[in-house]
Design a protein around this motif. Structure first.
Motif, PDB file in Angstrom:
ATOM      1  N   SER A   1       4.653  15.158  -5.754  1.00  0.00           N
ATOM      2  CA  SER A   1       5.458  16.204  -5.110  1.00  0.00           C
ATOM      3  C   SER A   1       6.654  16.587  -5.977  1.00  0.00           C
ATOM      4  N   ILE A   2       7.212  15.631  -6.700  1.00  0.00           N
ATOM      5  CA  ILE A   2       8.327  15.931  -7.612  1.00  0.00           C
ATOM      6  C   ILE A   2       7.838  16.808  -8.759  1.00  0.00           C
ATOM      7  N   SER A   3       6.705  16.451  -9.341  1.00  0.00           N
ATOM      8  CA  SER A   3       6.194  17.255 -10.454  1.00  0.00           C
ATOM      9  C   SER A   3       5.794  18.654  -9.973  1.00  0.00           C
TER      10      SER A   3
ATOM     11  N   GLY B   1       4.547   6.076  -3.971  1.00  0.00           N
ATOM     12  CA  GLY B   1       5.105   6.391  -5.291  1.00  0.00           C
ATOM     13  C   GLY B   1       4.311   7.501  -5.959  1.00  0.00           C
ATOM     14  N   GLY B   2       2.985   7.416  -5.854  1.00  0.00           N
ATOM     15  CA  GLY B   2       2.135   8.454  -6.436  1.00  0.00           C
ATOM     16  C   GLY B   2       2.337   9.799  -5.735  1.00  0.00           C
ATOM     17  N   ASP B   3       2.397   9.762  -4.405  1.00  0.00           N
ATOM     18  CA  ASP B   3       2.625  10.992  -3.648  1.00  0.00           C
ATOM     19  C   ASP B   3       3.987  11.586  -3.983  1.00  0.00           C
TER      20      ASP B   3
ATOM     21  N   CYS C   1       0.845  -1.195   0.000  1.00  0.00           N
ATOM     22  CA  CYS C   1       0.000   0.000   0.000  1.00  0.00           C
ATOM     23  C   CYS C   1       0.881   1.246   0.000  1.00  0.00           C
ATOM     24  N   TYR C   2       1.933   1.217   0.815  1.00  0.00           N
ATOM     25  CA  TYR C   2       2.861   2.346   0.851  1.00  0.00           C
ATOM     26  C   TYR C   2       3.545   2.534  -0.500  1.00  0.00           C
TER      27      TYR C   2
END
Length: 188
Positions: free
Chosen positions: A75-77, A69-71, A63-64
């Motif tokens: 945040s990177i984008s 990965g999406g979070d 789940c993490y």
């Protein structure tokens, strides 16, 4: 290998869990096959509990990984989209700083020139005040002499006036080239 390790762990656990008195009772009352079956059941419970705990940990980790990965990518984008704005803000701040430094230098130069002008004006005023004071003293002396001369002339003591110190001052005043007076008036 793992099964043997689990079996050994289960045996040790089973032996450690039960008290010393229970072990003596179980050993006396159970036959050897029953003992092995009991140990295997205890090991099965332990392995099942460990499997459930590992499954729960695995699910949490997955789940993490999915949400993390999406979070992380969002945040990177987001940070990448802010980079040009932050860069331009930094450049604008640098320009403002340069302008502020130039304004400060100009203000300091203006202040220095204003202080010099004030000092020069103060010195000029002091010089003019000194010249005025000396002129005023001379004029006050002349006015006093003229006042005394007029008073003496009004009394009719014209002969005695000419022999006084005030008459001498009046003559000097009339002969002085600084005073604006017609030459005809000087002779009288």
């Amino acid at each position: 290998m793992a099964v043997l390790r689990c079996l050994a762990t289960a045996l040790l656990l089973a032996a450690g869990v039960q008290g010393a008195s229970e072990q003596a009772v179980v050993r006396n009352n159970m036959n050897p096959i029953r003992k092995v079956v009991t140990l295997l059941q205890a090991m099965q419970k332990k392995v099942t509990a460990e499997g459930e705990a590992e499954k729960e940990l695995y699910e949490k980790f997955m789940c993490y990984c999915k949400t993390g990965g999406g979070d992380l990518s969002s945040s990177i984008s987001s940070a990448e989209s802010k980079v040009p704005a932050v860069g331009s803000a930094i450049e604008a701040s640098k320009d403002k700083l340069t302008q502020a430094k130039a304004d400060l230098k100009g203000a300091q130069t203006d202040r220095s020139s204003a202080e010099a002008s004030m000092a020069e004006a103060g010195a000029l005023r002091e010089k003019e005040a000194s010249a005025f004071a000396s002129s005023k003293a001379e004029y006050d002396t002349n006015i006093a002499a003229i006042t005394k001369a007029v008073a003496a002339l009004e009394k009719g003591a014209s002969g005695s006036f000419l022999q006084t110190q005030n008459a001498q001052i009046l003559r000097n005043l009339a002969a002085d080239s600084k005073v604006d007076m017609l030459d005809a008036d000087r002779q009288d």
